[in-house]
Each structure stands twice: as C-alpha cells, then as structure tokens.
Design a protein around this motif. Structure first.
Motif, PDB file in Angstrom:
ATOM      1  N   UNK A   1     -20.755  20.469 -14.424  1.00 23.37           N
ATOM      2  CA  UNK A   1     -19.361  20.740 -14.814  1.00 23.37           C
ATOM      3  C   UNK A   1     -18.425  20.864 -13.610  1.00 23.37           C
ATOM      4  N   UNK A   2     -18.988  21.237 -12.439  1.00 17.27           N
ATOM      5  CA  UNK A   2     -18.131  21.395 -11.265  1.00 17.27           C
ATOM      6  C   UNK A   2     -17.634  20.045 -10.741  1.00 17.27           C
TER       7      UNK A   2
ATOM      8  N   UNK B   1     -15.172  16.394 -13.928  1.00 18.42           N
ATOM      9  CA  UNK B   1     -13.821  15.863 -14.114  1.00 18.42           C
ATOM     10  C   UNK B   1     -13.107  15.589 -12.804  1.00 18.42           C
TER      11      UNK B   1
ATOM     12  N   UNK C   1      -4.933  10.239  -7.775  1.00 22.07           N
ATOM     13  CA  UNK C   1      -4.331  11.570  -7.878  1.00 22.07           C
ATOM     14  C   UNK C   1      -3.216  11.667  -8.897  1.00 22.07           C
ATOM     15  N   UNK C   2      -2.668  10.547  -9.316  1.00 20.34           N
ATOM     16  CA  UNK C   2      -1.558  10.658 -10.268  1.00 20.34           C
ATOM     17  C   UNK C   2      -2.031  10.265 -11.653  1.00 20.34           C
ATOM     18  N   UNK C   3      -1.283  10.696 -12.621  1.00 16.24           N
ATOM     19  CA  UNK C   3      -1.672  10.493 -14.009  1.00 16.24           C
ATOM     20  C   UNK C   3      -1.576   9.035 -14.417  1.00 16.24           C
TER      21      UNK C   3
ATOM     22  N   UNK D   1      -0.219   8.013 -17.327  1.00 23.72           N
ATOM     23  CA  UNK D   1       0.893   7.710 -18.226  1.00 23.72           C
ATOM     24  C   UNK D   1       2.012   7.015 -17.460  1.00 23.72           C
TER      25      UNK D   1
ATOM     26  N   UNK E   1       4.413   8.970 -15.062  1.00 22.53           N
ATOM     27  CA  UNK E   1       3.891   9.562 -13.834  1.00 22.53           C
ATOM     28  C   UNK E   1       3.317   8.509 -12.904  1.00 22.53           C
TER      29      UNK E   1
ATOM     30  N   UNK F   1     -11.746  22.658 -12.255  1.00 21.69           N
ATOM     31  CA  UNK F   1     -12.772  21.876 -12.932  1.00 21.69           C
ATOM     32  C   UNK F   1     -12.433  21.589 -14.384  1.00 21.69           C
ATOM     33  N   UNK F   2     -11.384  22.233 -14.881  1.00 23.42           N
ATOM     34  CA  UNK F   2     -11.044  22.057 -16.279  1.00 23.42           C
ATOM     35  C   UNK F   2     -10.372  20.699 -16.494  1.00 23.42           C
ATOM     36  N   UNK F   3     -10.884  19.954 -17.488  1.00 23.49           N
ATOM     37  CA  UNK F   3     -10.406  18.578 -17.710  1.00 23.49           C
ATOM     38  C   UNK F   3      -8.897  18.526 -17.942  1.00 23.49           C
TER      39      UNK F   3
ATOM     40  N   UNK G   1      -6.891  19.313 -14.877  1.00 21.96           N
ATOM     41  CA  UNK G   1      -6.855  18.210 -13.915  1.00 21.96           C
ATOM     42  C   UNK G   1      -5.817  17.178 -14.326  1.00 21.96           C
ATOM     43  N   UNK G   2      -5.794  16.868 -15.621  1.00 20.11           N
ATOM     44  CA  UNK G   2      -4.784  15.928 -16.113  1.00 20.11           C
ATOM     45  C   UNK G   2      -3.383  16.448 -15.814  1.00 20.11           C
TER      46      UNK G   2
ATOM     47  N   UNK H   1      -2.557  16.189 -12.210  1.00 17.82           N
ATOM     48  CA  UNK H   1      -2.293  14.791 -11.843  1.00 17.82           C
ATOM     49  C   UNK H   1      -0.868  14.409 -12.230  1.00 17.82           C
ATOM     50  N   UNK H   2      -0.499  14.754 -13.466  1.00 16.43           N
ATOM     51  CA  UNK H   2       0.846  14.410 -13.920  1.00 16.43           C
ATOM     52  C   UNK H   2       1.891  15.070 -13.040  1.00 16.43           C
TER      53      UNK H   2
ATOM     54  N   UNK I   1       1.614  16.069  -9.952  1.00  9.30           N
ATOM     55  CA  UNK I   1       1.646  15.483  -8.619  1.00  9.30           C
ATOM     56  C   UNK I   1       2.426  14.168  -8.650  1.00  9.30           C
TER      57      UNK I   1
END
Lengths: 188, 670
Positions: free
Chosen positions: A58-59, A62, A132-134, A136, A139, B253-255, B258-259, B262-263, B265
């Motif tokens: 888990x670490x 994601x 690093x960026x989303x 969508x 973004x 670490x939470x999905x 992180x999303x 990312x958005x 950033x």
C-alpha cells in the motif's frame, strides 16, 4: 523461508543496521513485510520479488513513481525491477527519516531520470510533469505551457547552461527547498 | 570527500570512446581504492556514516566496508584496539537507544495515517501539537515533584468552605480556591526534615528552572530549524523548478489524496506560468497607488480592530473588578459572571480572525506567501495585544484590590484556558463539521473546507502562552494544558479525516514551521518571561496566602537564603558568587560586550560566506563554459580520427549525447 522467515539471524541484522539508515525495528518490520510478499510468490522459492508483487504494497501502490522506484533500486541483471531483500532495505533506507539529504537527492535524481542517462533533459522533465499532474483536461498542461515550463526550469536550475540538469545542479535546487527531506519519505 | 561516480553503468558506451574494457576496469578500481583509503582515514563513527551514505547498492557497500575493514585490520596497532572496542560498544549503545526511543514514540500510526492522507504540511501541525504536549508534560512532572508533592505531604492545606458544585471546573474558584492547583494553596514554610526543604526556594527555583529549560530548548529548536530551513535566495526563483523537482510528497499513500495533489500541482503550475507572463507587462502607476491604498486601508482596519478589542477587554476587566469577590463564596451568579471576560476574549479570538480573512480577500496579493505572512502578523498582533492588556490589568490593578491576588490571576488564566478549549471544540463542530455539511449539501460552490494550518497553529501558540503565563500563579496548570492538547489531537484528527481536505497551497511548509517556532519564542515566551520576572522582582506578594507571604517581593526569598548560608564558611563561595558576580553591573556589562563582539565576528563570517557562494557560483558557470568548449574539441578530434581510420560512423548524436553524460557524472571538485 515463508512463515519461518520472520527470524533474521543476529549477525545479518547487525550488518543491515550497520549499512543502512534503518533501526532494528524498521529492519524487522521490513523483513516481515518482505517475507509476506515472498510467501505469495507462486512456484519455487526465489530471493527476488517481482516488481508487480512489490507494487502491491500500500505504501507504493498509488505512487506515481512506483515503477521508477523499483527500477532504480533493483540490482537485477534483467532490468525487470525485481527486488531482493537487500534492495528493498536500500529503498527503505533512502526513504527513511534519518537518511542524509545527499543520499535522498541522489536517489530522487535517479528516479526522475527516466532514461537513465545521468542527466535530466527536456524529455525527462516532460515525463516528470506528466507524472505529477492530473489527467483531466483542466489540469493537463498544453504543449505551449509545457515548453514554457521546461524552459523556466532550465533557466532556474541549469547553472552551467548545457541544456540539461545534472546531479549537482539538481542538488543545488533541492538545497533551496528544505521541505524536500520531509516529503521524500516512505515509512512502512 | 570523494564520491563514487555512476559511470561504470555505461561500460559498453565507453568502449566506443576508445577505452578498452581493461582500462575501464582499471579506472573503476582506482576510484574504489581511493574511496577506501579515504574511508580508512575517517574516525569510526564518521566512517560508518560515510559508508551508509554511499549511493550504491547494498552489496557494493558491503564490499567497500569489507575492504575498509581489512585495510583497517592490517593497520591496527594494539593500543588502538581498545579504543575501537569502546567506540564499537558506544555505537551499539546508541543504536539500542535509538530503537528504544522508537518504542516510546506515541501516535506513530496515527501520524503516519495523517501524513499519508493529508501530506507533510498538515502533519507538521500535529507534530507541533505533540511537541507542545511534551513541553507541558515535562513541566507538569517537575512542578508536581518539586512543589506539589512536598506541599501535600507536609501540610494538606485544603480548608475549603464550600462543597464541590461543578461550576468550579469552569471557573476555578470555590472548591479549587485553596487547593494546590493555585498559588494560594501553598505556604512558604520550611519543611523540617534532614536536609530541610524550603518551600519558598523550591517554588522559586522550580518555576525558574522550568522557564530557563523552556527557553533553552526553544532557542535550540529554533536555531536547528533555521539552520535546516533558512534558504539563501540566489538566482531567479519563479517556483517552477522546486515545485516540480522537490515538492512531491512521497509519504502520501491515499489514492484519492494523490489524485487531489496531482490536480492541485497542475493548477499551481498553470497559475505560476500565467503569473510569470503577467509580470512582464508592468502595472501602471494608478494601479499601484490603488493597490497601496487598499493595503493601507486593510492595515488600518485590522490594527483598529485589534486596538478596539484590546480597549474593550480593558474596560470590561476594570469594570468587573469593582464588585468584591471574597464577599460570598456561595453566590453562584457572581461566580458565573466571572466567565464573562474569558468568553468575550475567546469570542474576539474566534470572530476577528474571520474578519481579517475577509479583509485580506479585499486586497489582492500577487505573492501567496506574502499573503500568508501578513495574515499571520495580523493575527499575532491581535492575540498578543489581548494578552498584553490582560497582563497589564492583572499586574497593575489586581494586586492592590484583592487579598490573594496571585490565586485570582491563576484562576483567570485557568478560566481563559478552559473557555478557549470549549471554543476550540465549538470551532471544530461549527467551523469544520457544519461548514462541510453546508459545503457538500447546500451550497456546492463552497466545497469542502480546507484545513487552515496557520490559524490552527496560532491558536495553539495562544493557548501555550496562556499556560506559560499561568505557571507562576497556578503550578498545576500544565495538567489542564496536557489534557486539552490530548483531546484536541484526537478531535482534530477525526474532524480532519471527516470534514476537511488538504490545503491547496502547501509549498514551503518547513519555512512556515520555522516561523511558528520563532513566534512561540519571540512574542510568546519572551513576553511571558518578562511578565513573570516583573512579578517576582517588583510586585508585593499577598499577605494572607501563598509561599511568599510577608516578603517585600518574592525575590527576597533568595536574599534571605543567601544571607542564611553566609554563616557556615564552607558555603561562603556561593555567597561570594552571588554578591560579586550576579549582583554586579560590571559582570553584565562584560557579558554584553563579549556577546556583541562574538555577534560581530559571526556576522563578518556570514558576509564572507556569502561572498564565497557568489564566487563559487561564478566558477560553476565558467566550468560549464569550459566543458562545452572541451566537448566541442573532443568531438572534432574524434571526427578527425574517424575520418582518418575510415571508420563507419555510428549514430553521431548518440555519441555526443553520451559524452555529455559522461562528463557530467564526474563530481565537481569544489
């Protein structure tokens, strides 16, 4: 090994303590987690755990750089990102609390260096931005923005003006960002 | 120290440069033996750290270590052996100490979970809270051991006239009035035992020692934090580089988190790019005047608000003092009315910062960091002016009017702390929970509230200042603070995970952390110290209660003690030191002079270092130019050689590409 593997020989343990930044507890915990991963491995016992298995932790699951991290710390000749227990300890040691800024920045540099050529060039930086960026539309950076961003970064950090960011330039950027040490951290 | 470069990885490519496999091996071997001989010359501790810090894989490090050890072993002389043994056992001891400490770490999993979901900057709030908790726990322990236990054992001083009614928990008067919770519950007798235990001295020295230790540890952590986080701003900083290269939080670490990161950033990168474009077309003069006058107006408004609330508190305090407390201990209504002042103070603390954030919305700051710092300054000014007014009122009016005034002040601080705690709970419920409900159910545009680190940390600093102020007047006040912080930790954690989302602008958390520690030191701790010092040196302690009854000022306890130990000749030196060193102006004059000289030297050294940094930077740029020149030269030579050998050239780009890398992996020798 399997279930009985949670016992580490004492001399090995002290060697691990000597050569990594981890404490005894951290090494024992790492060993427990690693043998759990090994236990799930089908087929004959191997000292290596494949990248897919490591990434179920888990670490790491994601983390946008999960594959890069495995590749950087893997000592496998096949370059498949599989980790031995020593590699795994190296990984945790570099990401631990007590690791020095120098070792952290070194590994950060290698993680960001997507093509493993020893410098961060424009292509590496572009991949980094994409990581690093989303995904969508609002973004995601446009081509023009990306070009602008990369030229900004090079202007800021490329001190010797050779068009790429090398390790010492990278470390120079990091030395101006004290947050790096606390954010470059993975704890089991 | 020399470091291993990474170049053996590209063995095959090196061959195209004309180096044979043997030469490469030779080169690597040379490097390794150089490294080993460097390592051998280090001290044992430094060697281990250096081997650990080698950026190589575990097995390579192990080989290096074995080689170093074998060289070391062949060199070892018998006498050094013993030292090695000692240093090894010392190292073992340190390692076991570190692992023992890890057992003691509380809340590790909770902290990891918070860091994993909300990132390092939110985590820093909780670490700050934990740090304060340790402070207070320590203070409680020494106060309890050195003041309270002797008092309880010697003479349980509880002569309470009223029973316990429940309201005391809020007001601190009544049942608690004569207990060891407050100054009035102690008396300054010498406890007859061997050796005699002087309560006056115990009280004085415990508080003094605690404050000194606090000061030392604050200065220590402040300087550590400055050392790590103070950054020389050199060269152009648009934020793009560090934001991209150093701001990613690997601990998250939470999905979903992180999303979200990312958005964020992505948006921040876009914003900084557009800002950079805007910067190029300069703002006109009228715009600048307009902006300046807006800032001025905002400052006037916020300072006016702070002043107004200070004045309000002052009048409320002096007005309330007119009715007498000691009249009727059973008058519940009078007792409840004492809660008015703390409620008003906490209300101001709750509402005015909201007004401040409205005001700062009115101004437009181009730099988000400037905005954060300015809002911190305004809030600090507000909180400190409130506390300043309260202290002024406690020290100026209270001592003349109330018989056991120290207890009264202690109770006032106690009330302020308790009410502040209740308001904090209300803030969690209304500010975060209801806001979340409104944001998600009713008005979608508001969204989920962000966790405001600055406001929360400032609240903690305020509460800690209160606890410090109260320590002289109510030695067991840290207990309340410990309980309060403990509960707040869990409530904030729950509220955070249920109601809040991580803050959008997380940059430079470490620098803000330094600012917070500095704030805890400068207005907060220094202010407390001067207030307690004033009380001890200048104010007449109350005659009917407390350890210092009958003295002119509490500090006379020390004079009396010094006079009393003058008699036995063996302890005369203490008296001599006190009279000739601590009480002489010359001593302080000399100390000040020495400190000034040292400061001047350090400042000079800093200037020199700055100059050095500049020079080194220029040197790097020059070396870069040299590198380009040499590379070009190398390429021409190579080309010539190839043409001469009528060698079919490989992909030329590939080779040059590689050359650059090969050169850059060589470490700069600076």
């Amino acid at each position: 090994m399997g279930g009985t593997a949670s016992k580490l020989p004492k001399d090995l343990l002290s060697e691990y303590q000597e050569l990594t930044f981890l404490t005894k507890q951290e090494i024992l915990l790492a060993h427990k987690r690693f043998s759990e991963l090994q236990g799930r491995e089908n087929g004959p016992y191997s000292s290596r755990v494949s990248m897919e298995k490591v990434l179920t932790l888990p670490e790491l699951k994601s983390n946008p750089f999960r594959k890069r991290i495995c590749h950087v710390f893997s000592t496998s000749d096949l370059r498949d990102g599989s980790l031995t227990f020593e590699d795994f300890l190296d990984l945790l040691s570099a990401f631990s609390d007590s690791a020095t800024l120098e070792i952290k920045s070194h590994y950060a540099f290698r993680i960001f260096d997507f093509d493993d050529d020893g410098t961060l060039d424009a292509r590496d930086l572009e991949k980094l931005v994409n990581c690093l960026t989303g995904e969508t539309d609002d973004t995601r950076l446009t081509v023009e923005e990306m070009r602008q961003l990369i030229s900004n970064i090079l202007e800021e950090s490329d001190i010797d003006k050779d068009g790429t960011v090398n390790l010492s330039e990278f470390q120079h950027v990091i030395s101006r960002s004290p947050d790096f040490v606390s954010s470059f951290k993975i704890v089991l | 120290m020399r470091r291993m470069s990474v170049f053996p990885q590209h063995g095959t490519a090196l061959e195209t440069l004309g180096l044979t496999a043997n030469e490469i091996r030779q080169e690597v071997e040379n490097k390794t033996s150089e490294l080993v001989s460097d390592l051998v010359n280090l001290s044992a501790g430094g060697r281990f750290q250096a081997i650990r810090s080698l950026p190589m894989s575990f097995n390579e490090r192990k080989t290096i270590r074995n080689r170093v050890n074998s060289v070391k072993l062949s060199k070892t002389i018998l006498s050094a052996d013993c030292r090695q043994q000692v240093s090894r056992s010392f190292r073992r001891f340190r390692a076991s100490l570190a692992s023992a400490r890890q057992h003691l770490v509380v809340w590790q999993d909770t902290l990891k979970e918070i860091g994993g979901r909300f990132g390092t900057s939110v985590l820093s709030y909780f670490l700050f809270l934990k740090w304060l908790l340790k402070f207070n726990l320590f203070s409680f322990l020494i106060n309890f051991c050195f003041i309270t236990i002797p008092q309880i054992v010697h003479a349980p001083n509880i002569s309470s006239v009223t029973g316990f009614r429940g309201l005391e928990l809020l007001t601190g008067v009544g049942y608690f009035n004569q207990t060891v919770l407050f100054y009035g519950g102690y008396n300054g007798e010498v406890i007859v035992s061997t050796p005699a235990y002087n309560m006056q001295l115990a009280y004085f020295f415990t508080i003094a020692a605690y404050l000194v230790l606090c000061g030392v540890s604050l200065i220590y952590s402040m300087s550590r934090s400055f050392q790590n986080n103070f950054v020389l701003e050199t060269g152009p900083v648009s934020g793009g580089a560090w934001r991209l290269l150093c701001s990613w939080d690997f601990g998250v670490v939470n999905e979903k988190a992180i999303q979200y990161n990312k958005n964020n950033l992505g948006i921040q990168l876009k914003e900084s790019l557009s800002e950079r474009l805007q910067e190029k077309n300069k703002t006109s003069l009228s715009d600048r005047i307009k902006r300046l006058s807006l800032h001025l107006l905002a400052w006037l408004l916020s300072l006016g608000l702070a002043l107004g609330s200070g004045a309000g508190i002052y009048f409320l305090g002096t007005d309330k003092l007119t009715f007498n407390f000691d009249n009727d201990p059973n008058d519940l209504k009078a007792e409840a009315s004492t809660l008015l002042l703390p409620v008003v103070v906490s209300l101001i603390n709750l509402i005015v910062p909201l007004l401040y954030s409205l005001i700062s919305k009115m101004e437009s700051y181009s730099n988000p960091r400037a905005q954060i710092y300015i809002s911190i300054i305004r809030n600090v000014v507000l909180k400190m002016s409130l506390l300043g007014i309260l202290c002024f009122y406690w020290l100026n009016f209270v001592p003349n009017k109330i018989s056991c005034w120290e207890s009264f002040v202690g109770q006032s601080v106690y009330r302020l702390l308790i009410i502040d705690f209740i308001f904090c709970l209300i803030g969690i419920f209304f500010g975060e929970f209801l806001r979340n409900v409104i944001g998600t159910m009713c008005i979608q545009s508001l969204g989920v509230p962000e966790f405001d680190i600055a406001r929360n940390v400032l609240d903690l600093i305020y509460a800690q200042t209160l606890a410090w102020i109260g320590i002289y007047f109510s030695p067991l006040l840290p207990v309340m603070q410990v309980l309060k912080l403990f509960i707040i930790f869990y409530l904030k954690k729950i509220s955070l995970s249920m109601n809040c989302q991580p803050p959008k602008h997380t940059g430079r958390a470490a620098q803000i952390q330094t600012v917070f520690i500095a704030l805890l030191f400068f207005p907060s701790f220094v202010g407390t110290l001067s207030m307690v010092a004033f009380t001890v040196w200048r104010l007449r302690p109350s005659d009917q209660c407390g350890p210092f009854q009958g003295l002119d000022t509490p500090f006379y306890a020390i004079f009396n003690w010094i006079d009393s130990i003058q008699d036995p000749p063996e302890s005369k030196w203490v008296w001599w030191i006190f009279e000739n060193v601590l009480r002489s102006e010359l001593f302080y004059y000399l100390i000040t002079l020495i400190i000034l000289v040292i400061t001047f030297f350090l400042w000079q050294i800093t200037q020199g270092r700055k100059q050095l940094i500049k020079t080194l930077r220029e040197q790097i740029v020059n070396e870069g130019k040299d590198k380009v020149f040499l590379l070009n030269k190398l390429q021409t030579i190579q080309k010539q050689r190839r043409e001469m050998a009528s060698y079919i050239p490989q992909d030329f780009d590939q080779t040059t590409h590689f050359n650059t890398n090969w050169m850059s992996t060589l470490p700069f020798e600076m």
